[in-house]
Scaffold this motif. Sequence first.
Motif, PDB file in Angstrom:
ATOM      1  N   SER A  88       0.854  -1.188   0.000  1.00 19.21           N
ATOM      2  CA  SER A  88       0.000   0.000   0.000  1.00 19.21           C
ATOM      3  C   SER A  88       0.891   1.239   0.000  1.00 19.21           C
ATOM      4  CB  SER A  88      -0.906   0.046   1.237  1.00 19.21           C
ATOM      5  OG  SER A  88      -1.898  -0.961   1.187  1.00 19.21           O
ATOM      6  N   TYR A  89       0.417   2.294  -0.681  1.00 23.78           N
ATOM      7  CA  TYR A  89       1.160   3.547  -0.799  1.00 23.78           C
ATOM      8  C   TYR A  89       0.259   4.692  -0.337  1.00 23.78           C
ATOM      9  CZ  TYR A  89       4.106   0.849  -4.049  1.00 23.78           C
ATOM     10  OH  TYR A  89       4.909  -0.092  -4.635  1.00 23.78           O
ATOM     11  N   LEU A  90       0.767   5.554   0.537  1.00 22.83           N
ATOM     12  CA  LEU A  90      -0.010   6.696   1.018  1.00 22.83           C
ATOM     13  C   LEU A  90       0.865   7.944   1.005  1.00 22.83           C
ATOM     14  CD1 LEU A  90      -2.497   7.992   2.430  1.00 22.83           C
ATOM     15  CD2 LEU A  90      -1.408   7.351   4.611  1.00 22.83           C
ATOM     16  N   ILE A  91       0.352   9.017   0.393  1.00 27.43           N
ATOM     17  CA  ILE A  91       1.036  10.311   0.412  1.00 27.43           C
ATOM     18  C   ILE A  91       0.196  11.278   1.240  1.00 27.43           C
ATOM     19  CG2 ILE A  91       1.833  12.284  -0.946  1.00 27.43           C
ATOM     20  CD1 ILE A  91       2.244  10.354  -3.287  1.00 27.43           C
ATOM     21  N   SER A  92       0.837  11.924   2.201  1.00 26.60           N
ATOM     22  CA  SER A  92       0.177  12.978   2.976  1.00 26.60           C
ATOM     23  C   SER A  92       0.836  14.309   2.649  1.00 26.60           C
ATOM     24  CB  SER A  92       0.281  12.695   4.480  1.00 26.60           C
ATOM     25  OG  SER A  92       1.633  12.561   4.877  1.00 26.60           O
ATOM     26  N   LEU A  93       0.013  15.336   2.413  1.00 22.57           N
ATOM     27  CA  LEU A  93       0.503  16.679   2.111  1.00 22.57           C
ATOM     28  C   LEU A  93       0.060  17.648   3.200  1.00 22.57           C
ATOM     29  CD1 LEU A  93      -0.081  17.332  -1.722  1.00 22.57           C
ATOM     30  CD2 LEU A  93       2.075  16.831  -0.555  1.00 22.57           C
ATOM     31  N   PHE A  94       0.995  18.443   3.710  1.00 21.74           N
ATOM     32  CA  PHE A  94       0.710  19.458   4.707  1.00 21.74           C
ATOM     33  C   PHE A  94       0.992  20.841   4.125  1.00 21.74           C
ATOM     34  CE2 PHE A  94       1.487  15.648   7.114  1.00 21.74           C
ATOM     35  CZ  PHE A  94       0.618  15.721   8.193  1.00 21.74           C
ATOM     36  N   ASP A  95       0.162  21.805   4.461  1.00 18.71           N
ATOM     37  CA  ASP A  95       0.359  23.179   4.028  1.00 18.71           C
ATOM     38  C   ASP A  95       1.520  23.799   4.807  1.00 18.71           C
ATOM     39  OD1 ASP A  95      -0.155  26.221   4.265  1.00 18.71           O
ATOM     40  OD2 ASP A  95      -1.543  25.609   2.666  1.00 18.71           O
ATOM     41  N   GLN A  96       2.469  24.410   4.099  1.00 17.01           N
ATOM     42  CA  GLN A  96       3.649  24.969   4.769  1.00 17.01           C
ATOM     43  C   GLN A  96       3.312  26.171   5.648  1.00 17.01           C
ATOM     44  OE1 GLN A  96       7.253  25.647   2.524  1.00 17.01           O
ATOM     45  NE2 GLN A  96       6.970  23.824   1.259  1.00 17.01           N
ATOM     46  N   ASP A  97       2.216  26.876   5.378  1.00 16.30           N
ATOM     47  CA  ASP A  97       1.856  28.042   6.182  1.00 16.30           C
ATOM     48  C   ASP A  97       1.015  27.682   7.394  1.00 16.30           C
ATOM     49  OD1 ASP A  97       3.177  29.891   4.533  1.00 16.30           O
ATOM     50  OD2 ASP A  97       1.472  29.974   3.160  1.00 16.30           O
ATOM     51  N   THR A  98       0.001  26.854   7.196  1.00 15.42           N
ATOM     52  CA  THR A  98      -0.943  26.565   8.278  1.00 15.42           C
ATOM     53  C   THR A  98      -0.644  25.265   9.012  1.00 15.42           C
ATOM     54  OG1 THR A  98      -2.478  25.327   6.870  1.00 15.42           O
ATOM     55  CG2 THR A  98      -2.739  27.729   6.943  1.00 15.42           C
ATOM     56  N   MET A  99       0.193  24.401   8.445  1.00 17.70           N
ATOM     57  CA  MET A  99       0.473  23.068   8.966  1.00 17.70           C
ATOM     58  C   MET A  99      -0.737  22.152   8.888  1.00 17.70           C
ATOM     59  SD  MET A  99       3.655  23.192   9.613  1.00 17.70           S
ATOM     60  CE  MET A  99       4.010  24.546   8.486  1.00 17.70           C
ATOM     61  N   ALA A 100      -1.781  22.572   8.178  1.00 20.21           N
ATOM     62  CA  ALA A 100      -2.972  21.735   8.024  1.00 20.21           C
ATOM     63  C   ALA A 100      -2.687  20.570   7.090  1.00 20.21           C
ATOM     64  CB  ALA A 100      -4.124  22.571   7.467  1.00 20.21           C
ATOM     65  N   LEU A 101      -3.368  19.463   7.306  1.00 18.36           N
ATOM     66  CA  LEU A 101      -3.284  18.308   6.427  1.00 18.36           C
ATOM     67  C   LEU A 101      -4.127  18.598   5.182  1.00 18.36           C
ATOM     68  CD1 LEU A 101      -2.367  15.382   5.901  1.00 18.36           C
ATOM     69  CD2 LEU A 101      -4.397  14.616   7.154  1.00 18.36           C
ATOM     70  N   SER A 102      -3.474  18.941   4.088  1.00 15.46           N
ATOM     71  CA  SER A 102      -4.188  19.361   2.883  1.00 15.46           C
ATOM     72  C   SER A 102      -4.781  18.187   2.121  1.00 15.46           C
ATOM     73  CB  SER A 102      -3.242  20.134   1.961  1.00 15.46           C
ATOM     74  OG  SER A 102      -2.758  21.287   2.594  1.00 15.46           O
ATOM     75  N   ALA A 103      -4.060  17.083   2.070  1.00 14.99           N
ATOM     76  CA  ALA A 103      -4.540  15.966   1.253  1.00 14.99           C
ATOM     77  C   ALA A 103      -3.949  14.650   1.705  1.00 14.99           C
ATOM     78  CB  ALA A 103      -4.203  16.198  -0.217  1.00 14.99           C
ATOM     79  N   LEU A 104      -4.714  13.596   1.494  1.00 16.28           N
ATOM     80  CA  LEU A 104      -4.247  12.214   1.562  1.00 16.28           C
ATOM     81  C   LEU A 104      -4.463  11.631   0.170  1.00 16.28           C
ATOM     82  CD1 LEU A 104      -5.789  11.042   4.964  1.00 16.28           C
ATOM     83  CD2 LEU A 104      -3.391  11.622   4.512  1.00 16.28           C
ATOM     84  N   ILE A 105      -3.414  11.054  -0.393  1.00 13.04           N
ATOM     85  CA  ILE A 105      -3.462  10.606  -1.781  1.00 13.04           C
ATOM     86  C   ILE A 105      -3.019   9.149  -1.860  1.00 13.04           C
ATOM     87  CG2 ILE A 105      -2.595  11.025  -4.120  1.00 13.04           C
ATOM     88  CD1 ILE A 105      -1.993  13.906  -3.272  1.00 13.04           C
ATOM     89  N   ASP A 106      -3.790   8.338  -2.556  1.00 11.31           N
ATOM     90  CA  ASP A 106      -3.348   6.976  -2.852  1.00 11.31           C
ATOM     91  C   ASP A 106      -2.098   7.086  -3.728  1.00 11.31           C
ATOM     92  OD1 ASP A 106      -2.939   4.408  -4.003  1.00 11.31           O
ATOM     93  OD2 ASP A 106      -5.053   3.914  -3.722  1.00 11.31           O
ATOM     94  N   GLY A 107      -0.979   6.603  -3.222  1.00  9.38           N
ATOM     95  CA  GLY A 107       0.302   6.815  -3.894  1.00  9.38           C
ATOM     96  C   GLY A 107       0.705   5.747  -4.872  1.00  9.38           C
ATOM     97  N   ASN A 108      -0.132   4.738  -5.085  1.00  6.96           N
ATOM     98  CA  ASN A 108       0.253   3.643  -5.974  1.00  6.96           C
ATOM     99  C   ASN A 108       0.562   4.135  -7.380  1.00  6.96           C
ATOM    100  OD1 ASN A 108       0.467   0.999  -7.165  1.00  6.96           O
ATOM    101  ND2 ASN A 108      -1.643   1.227  -7.847  1.00  6.96           N
ATOM    102  N   ARG A 109      -0.397   4.782  -8.006  1.00  4.37           N
ATOM    103  CA  ARG A 109      -0.210   5.252  -9.370  1.00  4.37           C
ATOM    104  C   ARG A 109       0.780   6.418  -9.414  1.00  4.37           C
ATOM    105  NH1 ARG A 109      -3.704   4.011 -13.649  1.00  4.37           N
ATOM    106  NH2 ARG A 109      -5.135   3.223 -12.052  1.00  4.37           N
ATOM    107  N   VAL A 110       0.804   7.226  -8.351  1.00  3.92           N
ATOM    108  CA  VAL A 110       1.749   8.334  -8.295  1.00  3.92           C
ATOM    109  C   VAL A 110       3.178   7.820  -8.399  1.00  3.92           C
ATOM    110  CG1 VAL A 110       2.646  10.228  -6.868  1.00  3.92           C
ATOM    111  CG2 VAL A 110       0.196   9.785  -6.944  1.00  3.92           C
TER     112      VAL A 110
END
Length: 336
Positions: A88-110
């Motif tokens: 399984s592949y998981l990508i988590s993205l955080f906003d550099q200004d707010t530190m909020a969790l912007s996205a969770l992305i299935d990383g398989n195809r990425v």
Amino acid sequence: MSDAPLSAPVAPTLFISDADVAALADWPSAVDVLARAYAADIKPAMVPQRSMARGEGIWLRGLTAVSPTGWTMGCKLIAASPRTGRASYLISLFDQDTMALSALIDGNRVTGLRTAATAALAVDRLAPQRPLTVGVIGAGFEARNALECLAAVRTLKTVRIFSPTPASRERFAEGFSARMDIAAVTSPQSAVQDVDVVICAARSRDESPVLHGARLNPGCTVVSLGSTLPEQREVDEATMARAACIVADMPEEVMHDTGDALAALKAGVDLDSKLASLNDLVAGRLTPRRHAHDIVLYKSVGSALQDIAMAEMLLARARQLGVGVVLPASIVPISK
């Protein structure tokens, strides 16, 4: 006592599925976003080496990066069980200004997209600026993706494909026959003879090298995608020795954590004088080929910079097009 949550609202977390990734991505855009990422000022601390936790027949790999765009930072986690053949592949993205969790992305195809797009970027910067003759060793998804992406950004004159399984190489050639001049061949030597570019994305069952450097044409560009761990082999010591320059997405990891480099070092090949970063190549700080007959090698282990650059592009497109699932709840940034 816990730290207080921030009162200012933040954008909700978006989940982007594997199917969403397929709908949002395209090869030219993937190569372009990676070219811009690798041309940026990337400090080593922004893209540290990956970490690997190992259990009995299982492992968890983590790759982290701070994007040079100033927008996000993130992590890709790969959970794999070689004993059961599952991952399984998981990508988590955080906003550099707010530190909020912007996205969770299935990383398989990425993962497949960024590997192929980075390879195409390397070939575009390393190979001659003319229609290319290409030899492919391997008929799996990495080889298919790499050839598809390269064909999307460069003109291919002829392609020869070898796989040890006749049905696989014939099926591979048939899948591309409507788009290019491609032929299946019966030996790796036939695939690499007199070509401008060799794409190697295959490993043997016993982890012996599948590409032998003695067969390489002077002046060719070699791409090695299939061996990323110490126990894996893909190209032999002669390939590493004949290369005038070895460009790597993560030079230290290529040097110390890939079976190909470890074998070359053991054989006395001077890798220190050859190894260079893809960042230096794309930013214009590297002259990889000083003579027309020089062989150059791009060796990939994968980098979080590639994952995060791709994920940023996907997030921007998903928000623009209304793609993905807005999660009903998420983590809350706190004041520290």
